[in-house]
Design an enzyme around this catalytic site. Structure first.
Site, PDB file in Angstrom:
ATOM      1  N   ASP A  69      13.021  21.577  -3.958  1.00 50.68           N
ATOM      2  CA  ASP A  69      13.571  20.761  -2.881  1.00 50.68           C
ATOM      3  C   ASP A  69      12.531  19.721  -2.505  1.00 50.68           C
ATOM      4  O   ASP A  69      11.349  19.869  -2.830  1.00 50.68           O
ATOM      5  CB  ASP A  69      13.940  21.622  -1.671  1.00 50.68           C
ATOM      6  CG  ASP A  69      15.008  20.996  -0.788  1.00 50.68           C
ATOM      7  OD1 ASP A  69      15.388  19.827  -1.017  1.00 50.68           O
ATOM      8  OD2 ASP A  69      15.470  21.678   0.144  1.00 50.68           O
ATOM      9  N   ASP A  70      12.986  18.669  -1.842  1.00 47.06           N
ATOM     10  CA  ASP A  70      12.047  17.632  -1.426  1.00 47.06           C
ATOM     11  C   ASP A  70      11.167  18.110  -0.287  1.00 47.06           C
ATOM     12  O   ASP A  70       9.990  17.799  -0.217  1.00 47.06           O
ATOM     13  CB  ASP A  70      12.780  16.343  -1.042  1.00 47.06           C
ATOM     14  CG  ASP A  70      13.810  16.522   0.070  1.00 47.06           C
ATOM     15  OD1 ASP A  70      14.168  17.672   0.418  1.00 47.06           O
ATOM     16  OD2 ASP A  70      14.294  15.497   0.592  1.00 47.06           O
ATOM     17  N   ASP A  95      11.605  22.035   6.125  1.00 48.95           N
ATOM     18  CA  ASP A  95      11.404  21.572   7.496  1.00 48.95           C
ATOM     19  C   ASP A  95      11.370  22.774   8.433  1.00 48.95           C
ATOM     20  O   ASP A  95      10.345  23.418   8.594  1.00 48.95           O
ATOM     21  CB  ASP A  95      12.508  20.576   7.856  1.00 48.95           C
ATOM     22  CG  ASP A  95      12.280  19.850   9.177  1.00 48.95           C
ATOM     23  OD1 ASP A  95      11.648  20.421  10.085  1.00 48.95           O
ATOM     24  OD2 ASP A  95      12.753  18.714   9.317  1.00 48.95           O
TER      25      ASP A  95
END
Length: 154
Positions: A95-96, A99
């Protein structure tokens, strides 16, 4: 429109993203030979393409989870999940960003044996991934090169 959670922005260029993906790929290549990659769509699609190329992974799939809007992180909806056959410790999830960790938690529950890596990590989500390259503060909105140049704090 502003979101109280974000007080800073961090813009990522294409060159920076490619450098950091190459760094992540180098670190991952030292761990094992990966036989499968699952991209967390949509944010993880570009990093996953770069990782698949760097690590020479031919079997690439996606898990599609919807949760973010520009203003907030809403309810999670799994839109698509790959076939679980062959998901083991040699499967890499990309995943980028991690969070708050809400998306990562859902992905971890779906694929408990897989190795989870992100390019960027924030403190709340960091414990849910096995590897990341760059840490940013929780109150920073990351602007990726494929996104519009707006942020929730403007």
């Amino acid at each position: 429109m502003s979101d109280e959670r974000y007080v800073k922005t961090y813009s990522v260029s294409w060159d920076q993203l490619q450098r950091e993906c190459r760094q992540l790929a180098a670190e991952l290549s030292r761990l094992r030979r990966w036989n499968r990659l699952i991209a967390v769509a949509r944010g993880g699609l570009v990093p996953a393409a770069l990782m698949a190329q760097e690590l020479q992974i031919k079997l690439v799939d996606t898990v599609c989870i919807s949760c973010y809007t520009l203003k907030s992180q809403g309810d999670l909806t799994v839109l698509k999940r790959p076939d679980l056959e062959g998901v083991d410790e040699n499967c890499l999830i990309i995943d980028d960003l991690v969070d708050t960790g809400k998306t990562a938690q859902v992905v971890r529950e779906m694929f408990p044996q897989a190795y989870f890596a992100t390019v960027y990590a924030k403190p709340e989500g960091r414990p849910l991934v096995d590897k990341f390259v760059t840490e940013v503060s929780q109150n920073t909105w990351i602007i990726f090169p494929w996104e519009p140049s707006h942020s929730p704090i403007l």
